[in-house]
Design an enzyme around this catalytic site. Sequence first.
Site, PDB file in Angstrom:
ATOM      1  N   TYR A  51      49.589 -11.918  23.745  1.00 36.63           N
ATOM      2  CA  TYR A  51      48.862 -12.071  23.218  1.00 36.63           C
ATOM      3  C   TYR A  51      47.583 -11.803  23.134  1.00 36.63           C
ATOM      4  O   TYR A  51      47.036 -11.893  22.268  1.00 36.63           O
ATOM      5  CB  TYR A  51      49.942 -13.502  21.742  1.00 36.63           C
ATOM      6  CG  TYR A  51      50.945 -13.898  22.217  1.00 36.63           C
ATOM      7  CD1 TYR A  51      51.391 -13.225  20.708  1.00 36.63           C
ATOM      8  CD2 TYR A  51      52.018 -14.517  22.426  1.00 36.63           C
ATOM      9  CE1 TYR A  51      53.061 -13.004  20.511  1.00 36.63           C
ATOM     10  CE2 TYR A  51      53.127 -14.246  22.359  1.00 36.63           C
ATOM     11  CZ  TYR A  51      53.557 -13.809  21.695  1.00 36.63           C
ATOM     12  OH  TYR A  51      55.097 -14.128  21.200  1.00 36.63           O
TER      13      TYR A  51
ATOM     14  N   ASP B 189      58.126 -20.360  28.806  1.00 35.35           N
ATOM     15  CA  ASP B 189      58.174 -19.643  30.163  1.00 35.35           C
ATOM     16  C   ASP B 189      56.740 -19.966  31.048  1.00 35.35           C
ATOM     17  O   ASP B 189      57.469 -19.887  32.179  1.00 35.35           O
ATOM     18  CB  ASP B 189      58.689 -18.519  29.924  1.00 35.35           C
ATOM     19  CG  ASP B 189      59.990 -18.489  30.048  1.00 35.35           C
ATOM     20  OD1 ASP B 189      60.057 -19.060  29.743  1.00 35.35           O
ATOM     21  OD2 ASP B 189      60.259 -17.564  28.164  1.00 35.35           O
TER      22      ASP B 189
ATOM     23  N   HIS C  67      52.845  -5.841  29.452  1.00 36.51           N
ATOM     24  CA  HIS C  67      54.313  -6.307  27.757  1.00 36.51           C
ATOM     25  C   HIS C  67      53.752  -7.165  26.714  1.00 36.51           C
ATOM     26  O   HIS C  67      52.645  -7.188  26.948  1.00 36.51           O
ATOM     27  CB  HIS C  67      54.794  -7.857  28.494  1.00 36.51           C
ATOM     28  CG  HIS C  67      54.912  -8.813  28.605  1.00 36.51           C
ATOM     29  ND1 HIS C  67      53.320  -9.438  29.421  1.00 36.51           N
ATOM     30  CD2 HIS C  67      55.086 -10.199  27.802  1.00 36.51           C
ATOM     31  CE1 HIS C  67      53.531 -10.735  29.760  1.00 36.51           C
ATOM     32  NE2 HIS C  67      54.600 -11.029  28.748  1.00 36.51           N
TER      33      HIS C  67
ATOM     34  N   TYR D  64      56.072 -14.094  13.527  1.00 32.59           N
ATOM     35  CA  TYR D  64      55.845 -15.319  13.313  1.00 32.59           C
ATOM     36  C   TYR D  64      54.367 -15.776  14.412  1.00 32.59           C
ATOM     37  O   TYR D  64      54.183 -16.259  14.407  1.00 32.59           O
ATOM     38  CB  TYR D  64      56.893 -17.050  14.180  1.00 32.59           C
ATOM     39  CG  TYR D  64      57.385 -17.110  15.177  1.00 32.59           C
ATOM     40  CD1 TYR D  64      57.812 -16.251  16.046  1.00 32.59           C
ATOM     41  CD2 TYR D  64      56.117 -17.750  16.283  1.00 32.59           C
ATOM     42  CE1 TYR D  64      57.214 -16.197  17.635  1.00 32.59           C
ATOM     43  CE2 TYR D  64      56.070 -18.316  17.700  1.00 32.59           C
ATOM     44  CZ  TYR D  64      57.168 -17.339  18.418  1.00 32.59           C
ATOM     45  OH  TYR D  64      56.939 -17.520  19.264  1.00 32.59           O
ATOM     46  N   ARG D  65      54.687 -14.478  15.029  1.00 31.93           N
ATOM     47  CA  ARG D  65      53.400 -14.324  16.319  1.00 31.93           C
ATOM     48  C   ARG D  65      53.160 -13.340  16.750  1.00 31.93           C
ATOM     49  O   ARG D  65      53.620 -12.991  16.779  1.00 31.93           O
ATOM     50  CB  ARG D  65      53.451 -15.688  17.339  1.00 31.93           C
ATOM     51  CG  ARG D  65      52.977 -16.100  18.683  1.00 31.93           C
ATOM     52  CD  ARG D  65      53.490 -16.812  19.269  1.00 31.93           C
ATOM     53  NE  ARG D  65      52.792 -17.764  20.628  1.00 31.93           N
ATOM     54  CZ  ARG D  65      53.031 -17.946  21.192  1.00 31.93           C
ATOM     55  NH1 ARG D  65      54.605 -18.100  21.662  1.00 31.93           N
ATOM     56  NH2 ARG D  65      52.683 -18.563  22.217  1.00 31.93           N
TER      57      ARG D  65
END
Lengths: 145, 524
Positions: free
Chosen positions: B91, B150, B387, B468-469
């Site tokens: 993010y 994770d 990613h 949501y994010r």
Amino acid sequence: MLIVNRRHFVQAGMLLLPTAVISAPAYVPGRDQPAWDYFFFDERFAEARRLAGEMCGATEPTPVQSDITAIWTDGLGRAGLTAPMTIKGVTTESFYFCLKILLSDQVTVDAQVSRIDRDLHLWTIRTDNHFKNGTVSWQNPSRPA
Amino acid sequence: MAEPLPPGVSAEAMAATLERFSQIVGKEWVFTGEQMVSYHDPYPISNDDTRYKAHAAVAPSSTEQVQEIVKAANTSGVPLWPVSRGKNFAYGGAAPVLSGSVVLDMSRMNRILEVNEKFGYALVEPGVSYFDLYNYLQAHGLKLWLDVPDPGWGSVMGNALDHGVGYTPYGDHFMMQCGMEVVLANGDVVRTGMGAMPGNNTWQLFKYGFGPYVDGIFSQSNFGIVTKMGIWLMPEPAGYRPYMITFEREEDIAEVIEILRPLRLNNVIQNAATIRSLVLDAAISSTKSQYYSGAGPIPDSVARKIMVDQEIGMWNFCGALYGPPPIADALWTVIRDAFAKVPGAKFYFPEDRKRRPDILIHRAETMRGIPKLTEFNFLNWAGGGGHIGFSPVSPTTGTDALKQYRMVSGRVREYGFDYMGLLAIGFRELHHVTVIVYDKTNPDERQRLDKLFNVLVQEAAAEGYGEYRTHIRYMDAIAGTYKWNDNALMKMHQSIKDALDPKGILAPGKSGIWPKHLRDGRQA
């Protein structure tokens, strides 16, 4: 501080890696002094196996399969705090990426990397024992408020 | 390239502010120049190198230092971008939305202030990682389990504040937070909930205190800087039995979700379980080139070969049973009988799995709260190591799950990527986390990903699915989809922002919330 042989740490970690082949001693007998404290290679790829054979010198190469968790938590993390290290590898990118980030949290890191093919990267990481002016979660004194 | 300056701040003003920061924290904890590399986005998407670049970073060691830094920033107008540990890599990592911001790196604030075994909670500072807290519990022999996402190197607090999820019964991390200490933009410190009462001993036991419940406005926001947070920890259960159920066909997801919903609502499925796609699971132990050398996504024939090789399905449901063996036995009977109705379903316990590495063996550790870095393996699938997560939320219905899957996987494949997704099972909703792995060194691929992501956001929103994010690059876009009643929610966010942070020094642009002086041209 208890100083344990770095090789011991890696071997302990590798016991958790089902496909790893651990062989002692730390360095290949009859060869020159090792240039690397560790040499990691991704055993799944023929090119990595070939390069490990060519480049490991007197260092016994350690087989891995991308995941650094066991190697780090079972010893390499602490080893990185005890003395400067030179680590070389022919691995997937994530192994290199995670190792560099983990070491960078603790000490100053000099890293060089080149991409060999779609899967593999050839890299060298050198650390010093000057604790980094940055993220230092290893300190974690966990003292009361 | 020189570090950028934020809008309206001169080089002289920035230098003076950094000098003040040095006086507060010591000059060795103010970072500039080459030291800023670790504050860059590790998986950049934009091909414009001037975007998302911080000017400097400052690393305080205490709440008092955070207060002084905030006061200095308020005087000069230098924007701060607070990060707990900066490990939110998919993010944006530690990188700011607004170039020129100064990263407020709180990773030195890494004290575990209290762990209470009797009541099952910890009080931590922002820099405490999952590895740190796990090691603490182990070292002290405490009968408590973490819930981990994770990546184990992330911040316990930061993940909860960003609405992260894990995989035990305590998988909704923000639901499990209890009590905060927050530094406001004017330098004041507040404690929320019961922490507001001097001498109170239930700060980490009862969330709400008296009056409005405000903790939520400090999550995914830029209204304050959280410097302490309580997190509930799960008592070690009397038994633990992880399992995996595989399903052979893509379309099975609809029936699986219909079976799953009542089981989850009734707590027969106890944990925040996941249903993971074939390629995501295959990428934990292999790379694409080991199966397919062609361009674009893998064909169906290759998918079938992977299923056979790795004994996994097109969908793989990983869950776990927690509690005394008789209870686990009873729950398993219900779960097994329910999913046995799906043709081709296969049931596994860890002892059934012989291949190494193996997805269930790996997930079995995660579902018992052992922090790891194993999931980074999937970055190697196609090479290039970048990613990003696209994570819309939908109801727990088979219709929605199949619709979302078809929408997203179709677009992802159309743009040349493999579909790698998971459905994280909440009590009443699904987080459909689609991981798009790309070559971060390839400008063309980054541009293609960027186009794809914007299409996904708009198409999902058109069907009523919201994320949501998200990555820092897409915060404005996602915020723009929450626009009911003429953007009433964003207008309220902006009113709060203006009241609490009138000079707009805290994380400009976080979650699409901009201070007044930077709102021109942006939707509200």
